[in-house]
Design a protein around this motif. Structure first.
Motif, mmCIF file in Angstrom:
data_model
loop_
_atom_site.group_PDB
_atom_site.id
_atom_site.type_symbol
_atom_site.label_atom_id
_atom_site.label_comp_id
_atom_site.label_asym_id
_atom_site.label_seq_id
_atom_site.Cartn_x
_atom_site.Cartn_y
_atom_site.Cartn_z
ATOM 1 N N ALA A 16 1.551 -14.188 9.951
ATOM 2 C CA ALA A 16 0.427 -13.355 10.304
ATOM 3 C C ALA A 16 0.914 -12.159 10.888
ATOM 4 O O ALA A 16 0.675 -10.917 10.724
ATOM 5 N N VAL A 17 1.827 -12.410 12.071
ATOM 6 C CA VAL A 17 2.404 -11.456 12.707
ATOM 7 C C VAL A 17 3.559 -10.460 11.979
ATOM 8 O O VAL A 17 3.270 -9.284 12.182
ATOM 9 N N VAL A 18 4.004 -10.928 11.069
ATOM 10 C CA VAL A 18 4.726 -10.090 10.103
ATOM 11 C C VAL A 18 3.951 -9.400 9.318
ATOM 12 O O VAL A 18 4.028 -7.890 9.375
ATOM 13 N N TRP A 19 2.733 -9.746 8.735
ATOM 14 C CA TRP A 19 1.710 -8.852 8.104
ATOM 15 C C TRP A 19 1.204 -7.685 8.886
ATOM 16 O O TRP A 19 1.016 -6.491 8.510
ATOM 17 N N VAL A 20 0.787 -8.059 10.159
ATOM 18 C CA VAL A 20 0.216 -7.323 11.073
ATOM 19 C C VAL A 20 1.143 -6.111 11.423
ATOM 20 O O VAL A 20 0.916 -4.858 11.325
ATOM 21 N N GLN A 21 2.455 -6.298 11.719
ATOM 22 C CA GLN A 21 3.516 -5.388 12.030
ATOM 23 C C GLN A 21 3.704 -4.458 10.740
ATOM 24 O O GLN A 21 3.889 -3.300 11.073
ATOM 25 N N VAL A 22 3.838 -5.059 9.730
ATOM 26 C CA VAL A 22 3.999 -4.378 8.661
ATOM 27 C C VAL A 22 3.021 -3.398 8.458
ATOM 28 O O VAL A 22 3.094 -2.036 7.989
ATOM 29 N N ALA A 23 1.786 -3.863 8.493
ATOM 30 C CA ALA A 23 0.326 -2.889 8.305
ATOM 31 C C ALA A 23 0.406 -1.679 9.169
ATOM 32 O O ALA A 23 0.172 -0.684 8.754
ATOM 33 N N PHE A 24 0.716 -2.028 10.615
ATOM 34 C CA PHE A 24 0.707 -1.018 11.541
ATOM 35 C C PHE A 24 1.709 -0.032 11.399
ATOM 36 O O PHE A 24 1.629 1.161 11.708
#
Length: 148
Positions: A16-24
């Motif tokens: 989930a954090v990987v997806w959040v970091q990639v999105a930002f």
């Protein structure tokens, strides 16, 4: 074969954090460097990418892609507006992504999900580099230009 599938550990918080970091990260790059490159192409001054400013590039709002009507019902206006907001807030968002990535990296490493741990480590280093870039005179000039 089923033993291998059971042996593979995954960390949901890490992913989930990987997806959040990639999105930002994508939003930041769109809100800052894509707008900068579009402004340099529009001004026919590619050297301005290294020295962004109002005198060379003009107003950054003029460089946003204008596909469709410029109204509040156009989703591109909202997308690029949100991306510009993320680019303006690089320090708090970057530090949050850095801390979130570092904290989740320790948890993910302990859970045994090596692939997600590697992704988190790479993205956390990228956010560290972006914060360091924003603190340089170039990053400060880019941020001042984006805020105008």
């Amino acid at each position: 074969m089923t033993d291998l599938a059971r042996d593979r550990r995954t960390s949901r918080p890490g992913r989930a954090v990987v997806w959040v970091q990639v999105a930002f990260l994508i939003a930041y790059l769109m809100g800052s460097f894509v707008v900068l490159i579009l402004a340099a192409v529009r001004a026919d001054d590619l050297g301005a990418i290294l020295h962004p400013g109002l005198e060379r590039l003009g107003d950054p709002k003029d460089s946003l892609p204008g596909v469709g009507p410029d109204s509040l019902v156009n989703p591109l206006v909202w997308i690029f507006g949100g991306c510009r907001l993320i680019a303006w807030l690089i320090y708090p968002i970057g530090i949050a992504m850095l801390l979130l990535g570092a904290a989740t990296l320790a948890h993910t490493w302990r859970s045994g999900d090596r692939r997600t741990s590697l992704q988190l480590a790479v993205l956390t280093v990228i956010w560290l580099i972006l914060i360091a870039l924003a603190a340089t005179p170039y990053g400060n000039g880019l941020l001042r230009w984006l805020l105008d």
